[in-house]
Design an enzyme around this catalytic site. Structure first.
Site, PDB file in Angstrom:
ATOM      1  N   SER A  52      18.620  35.588  45.657  1.00  0.00           N
ATOM      2  CA  SER A  52      17.762  34.711  44.849  1.00  0.00           C
ATOM      3  C   SER A  52      17.193  33.562  45.673  1.00  0.00           C
ATOM      4  O   SER A  52      16.313  32.838  45.196  1.00  0.00           O
ATOM      5  CB  SER A  52      18.538  34.153  43.650  1.00  0.00           C
ATOM      6  OG  SER A  52      19.640  33.391  44.080  1.00  0.00           O
ATOM      7  N   HIS A  53      17.683  33.354  46.904  1.00  0.00           N
ATOM      8  CA  HIS A  53      17.188  32.229  47.707  1.00  0.00           C
ATOM      9  C   HIS A  53      16.834  32.622  49.135  1.00  0.00           C
ATOM     10  O   HIS A  53      16.754  31.778  50.015  1.00  0.00           O
ATOM     11  CB  HIS A  53      18.185  31.062  47.661  1.00  0.00           C
ATOM     12  CG  HIS A  53      18.201  30.424  46.304  1.00  0.00           C
ATOM     13  ND1 HIS A  53      18.911  30.950  45.246  1.00  0.00           N
ATOM     14  CD2 HIS A  53      17.534  29.356  45.814  1.00  0.00           C
ATOM     15  CE1 HIS A  53      18.705  30.214  44.162  1.00  0.00           C
ATOM     16  NE2 HIS A  53      17.873  29.250  44.478  1.00  0.00           N
ATOM     17  N   HIS A 125      14.372  20.561  47.078  1.00  0.00           N
ATOM     18  CA  HIS A 125      15.362  21.554  47.519  1.00  0.00           C
ATOM     19  C   HIS A 125      15.096  22.822  46.729  1.00  0.00           C
ATOM     20  O   HIS A 125      15.199  22.827  45.510  1.00  0.00           O
ATOM     21  CB  HIS A 125      16.782  21.031  47.260  1.00  0.00           C
ATOM     22  CG  HIS A 125      17.831  21.689  48.106  1.00  0.00           C
ATOM     23  ND1 HIS A 125      18.155  23.018  47.981  1.00  0.00           N
ATOM     24  CD2 HIS A 125      18.627  21.201  49.091  1.00  0.00           C
ATOM     25  CE1 HIS A 125      19.108  23.314  48.861  1.00  0.00           C
ATOM     26  NE2 HIS A 125      19.408  22.232  49.552  1.00  0.00           N
ATOM     27  N   LEU A 129      22.565  26.272  48.496  1.00  0.00           N
ATOM     28  CA  LEU A 129      23.178  25.023  48.960  1.00  0.00           C
ATOM     29  C   LEU A 129      24.235  25.249  50.043  1.00  0.00           C
ATOM     30  O   LEU A 129      24.530  24.341  50.818  1.00  0.00           O
ATOM     31  CB  LEU A 129      23.787  24.324  47.737  1.00  0.00           C
ATOM     32  CG  LEU A 129      24.038  22.830  47.786  1.00  0.00           C
ATOM     33  CD1 LEU A 129      22.843  22.051  48.322  1.00  0.00           C
ATOM     34  CD2 LEU A 129      24.409  22.326  46.396  1.00  0.00           C
ATOM     35  N   THR A 165      19.431  23.409  37.010  1.00  0.00           N
ATOM     36  CA  THR A 165      20.480  24.414  37.228  1.00  0.00           C
ATOM     37  C   THR A 165      21.566  23.868  38.169  1.00  0.00           C
ATOM     38  O   THR A 165      22.615  24.507  38.340  1.00  0.00           O
ATOM     39  CB  THR A 165      19.874  25.721  37.764  1.00  0.00           C
ATOM     40  OG1 THR A 165      18.878  25.403  38.752  1.00  0.00           O
ATOM     41  CG2 THR A 165      19.212  26.513  36.654  1.00  0.00           C
ATOM     42  N   ASP A 183      29.552  28.016  46.259  1.00  0.00           N
ATOM     43  CA  ASP A 183      28.237  27.443  45.968  1.00  0.00           C
ATOM     44  C   ASP A 183      27.809  28.008  44.628  1.00  0.00           C
ATOM     45  O   ASP A 183      27.534  29.198  44.521  1.00  0.00           O
ATOM     46  CB  ASP A 183      27.257  27.852  47.074  1.00  0.00           C
ATOM     47  CG  ASP A 183      25.838  27.420  46.769  1.00  0.00           C
ATOM     48  OD1 ASP A 183      25.645  26.545  45.904  1.00  0.00           O
ATOM     49  OD2 ASP A 183      24.906  27.946  47.419  1.00  0.00           O
ATOM     50  N   GLY A 192      16.651  31.521  39.729  1.00  0.00           N
ATOM     51  CA  GLY A 192      16.144  32.581  40.607  1.00  0.00           C
ATOM     52  C   GLY A 192      16.617  33.953  40.156  1.00  0.00           C
ATOM     53  O   GLY A 192      15.870  34.936  40.211  1.00  0.00           O
ATOM     54  N   ASP A 193      17.858  34.038  39.693  1.00  0.00           N
ATOM     55  CA  ASP A 193      18.378  35.334  39.237  1.00  0.00           C
ATOM     56  C   ASP A 193      17.765  35.744  37.903  1.00  0.00           C
ATOM     57  O   ASP A 193      17.655  36.945  37.620  1.00  0.00           O
ATOM     58  CB  ASP A 193      19.905  35.291  39.149  1.00  0.00           C
ATOM     59  CG  ASP A 193      20.547  35.409  40.524  1.00  0.00           C
ATOM     60  OD1 ASP A 193      20.062  36.230  41.318  1.00  0.00           O
ATOM     61  OD2 ASP A 193      21.492  34.663  40.801  1.00  0.00           O
ATOM     62  N   PRO A 310      35.635  33.101  47.208  1.00  0.00           N
ATOM     63  CA  PRO A 310      34.214  32.759  47.304  1.00  0.00           C
ATOM     64  C   PRO A 310      33.800  32.720  48.771  1.00  0.00           C
ATOM     65  O   PRO A 310      34.548  32.229  49.609  1.00  0.00           O
ATOM     66  CB  PRO A 310      34.140  31.369  46.654  1.00  0.00           C
ATOM     67  CG  PRO A 310      35.531  30.911  46.418  1.00  0.00           C
ATOM     68  CD  PRO A 310      36.424  32.099  46.490  1.00  0.00           C
ATOM     69  N   ARG A 314      29.410  37.078  51.144  1.00  0.00           N
ATOM     70  CA  ARG A 314      28.365  36.683  52.103  1.00  0.00           C
ATOM     71  C   ARG A 314      28.795  36.993  53.539  1.00  0.00           C
ATOM     72  O   ARG A 314      27.999  37.485  54.343  1.00  0.00           O
ATOM     73  CB  ARG A 314      28.059  35.183  51.975  1.00  0.00           C
ATOM     74  CG  ARG A 314      27.215  34.810  50.788  1.00  0.00           C
ATOM     75  CD  ARG A 314      26.692  33.385  50.899  1.00  0.00           C
ATOM     76  NE  ARG A 314      27.727  32.390  51.093  1.00  0.00           N
ATOM     77  CZ  ARG A 314      28.061  31.845  52.250  1.00  0.00           C
ATOM     78  NH1 ARG A 314      27.439  32.204  53.374  1.00  0.00           N
ATOM     79  NH2 ARG A 314      29.021  30.944  52.329  1.00  0.00           N
TER      80      ARG A 314
END
Ligand code: NDP
Ligand code: PYC
Length: 343
Positions: A52-53, A125, A129, A165, A183, A192-193, A310, A314
């Site tokens: 989403s980013h 921004h 993040l 958000t 995050d 974004g999602d 978490p 990624r």
């Protein structure tokens, strides 16, 4: 977008993708310095599968720059306000170049005082993040950040959108492992999602949003077309979102998510708000072995049956991209090349 990506994608190295994104930013009105910072951020998100980013955001950056809403050439002004307090005026530019300009002073102050904060205002921004906090943890520091965005979230029990958000990101060093990083948007889902779900024709789970009449809906298009999102976790997420408004806007001098009016800039998408970063040097604590204690906690969470931490997704995605390249749908890559030539 995601299904396209998995359909015979091209594979780019991080350097190739970053160079292409930097060309797009510069072509559409940023300075070379700003292009470098934003391209690094956006390519990192794409590499890590933060869909989403990542490159999904490029048309939004381009249309915002074209609208004159943001100054892509702004030079941030950093001020040493107090022993543990730095302020930065992003001058109506992006937040990340302001962080880059203040970063070494922020680290120096955190190491000297044990804690320091950076309050950025007059900033935009439009990104994930975690790239703002993870690097501090790689230097042995604990970092927290808060950003507010645009009014699209109804406070708990309310009837109209007020909060952004409003994500919160946290990073802590781990002994012998990548930092522990979370995050998360304080809304039930990031905006974004919702856009991605709308594009893909997918419905959302119940409890994420309301339509323009304030009625619960699972239709992402109804949320985007005059509707709004809800905080995650009811009044608890709503309280965290409120805190983000206070820390990222009231404390920094930035706009609240409801403060700004971009209607005079058609195409503008980047929230004009503020950002707060808090950096702590854990070596000043009594334990003096923070990274080892983080690792102890992680092992206990694993032993308790939490299958992943978490950040793990990624990091897995990053390792794969480093081996095989960053997958990008051929059509998407063609759109990026077109953006790099247009203008
Ligand atoms: P997610 O809900 O996808 O993830 C939130 C966090 O939870 C991540 O750290 C994620 O780790 C972790 N996580 C997810 N699933 C699990 C699990 N099963 N077990 C343990 N941990 C888990 O993120 P959001 O949708 O809330 O936010 C997406 C992005 O949008 C963020 O990067 C955020 O910064 C950005 N955003 C930016 C805004 C802005 O104004 N700039 C506004 C709002 C959002 P992992 O990363 O490994 O999946
Ligand atoms: O996904 O909610 C979001 C968002 C807002 C600003 C940038 N991203």
């Amino acid at each position: 977008m995601q299904s396209e990506k998995h359909n015979n994608p091209a594979h780019l190295s991080f350097a190739e993708l970053k160079a292409l994104l930097a060309r797009i930013f510069e072509r559409h009105g940023t300075s070379a310095e700003v292009a470098e910072v934003l391209a690094d951020n956006c390519a990192s998100a794409q590499r890590d599968g933060a869909d989403s980013h990542g490159i999904f955001r490029m048309p939004g950056y381009v249309s915002t720059l074209a609208s004159g809403w943001v100054d892509g050439k702004a030079v941030p002004e950093v001020r040493d306000a107090a022993p543990g307090f730095i302020t930065a005026d992003a001058k109506n530019g992006f937040a990340q170049p302001a962080l880059a300009a203040a970063r070494s002073l922020l680290i120096e102050k955190a190491r000297t005082n044990g804690i320091a904060l950076l309050a950025i205002h007059n900033s935009h921004h439009f990104a994930a993040l975690w790239p703002d906090v993870e690097p501090f943890a790689r230097e042995g520091l604990v970092a927290l950040s808060f950003v507010n965005s645009m009014a699209c979230v109804v406070p708990h029990g309310g009837t109209r959108a007020l909060f952004g958000t409003n994500p919160i990101a946290f990073a802590a060093p781990r002994e012998g492992a990548d930092p522990l990083v979370f995050d998360l948007a304080t809304s039930a889902i990031a905006n974004g999602d919702v856009q991605i779900a709308a594009r893909e024709g997918k419905m959302l789970p119940e409890g994420y949003g309301v339509d323009r009449d304030g009625q619960p809906t699972c239709d992402p298009k109804a949320i985007l077309d005059g509707g709004a999102l809800l905080p995650f976790g009811g009044y608890k997420g709503s309280a965290l979102s409120m805190m983000v408004e206070l820390l990222a806007a009231a404390l920094t001098g930035g706009n609240f998510s409801f403060d700004f009016d971009w209607s005079g800039h058609p195409g503008a998408q980047t929230p004009w708000t503020g950002q707060l970063l808090i950096v702590i040097d854990p070596s000043k604590g009594a334990g003096n072995n923070f990274a080892r204690r983080t690792e102890t906690l992680v092992r206990q969470m694993q032993a308790a049956g939490q299958p992943r931490q978490p950040g793990d997704r990624r990091y897995r995605q990053r390792a794969l991209a480093e081996k095989e390249g960053i997958p990008i749908a051929v059509a998407e890559l063609a759109r990026l090349h077109a953006l790099a030539k247009a203008g």
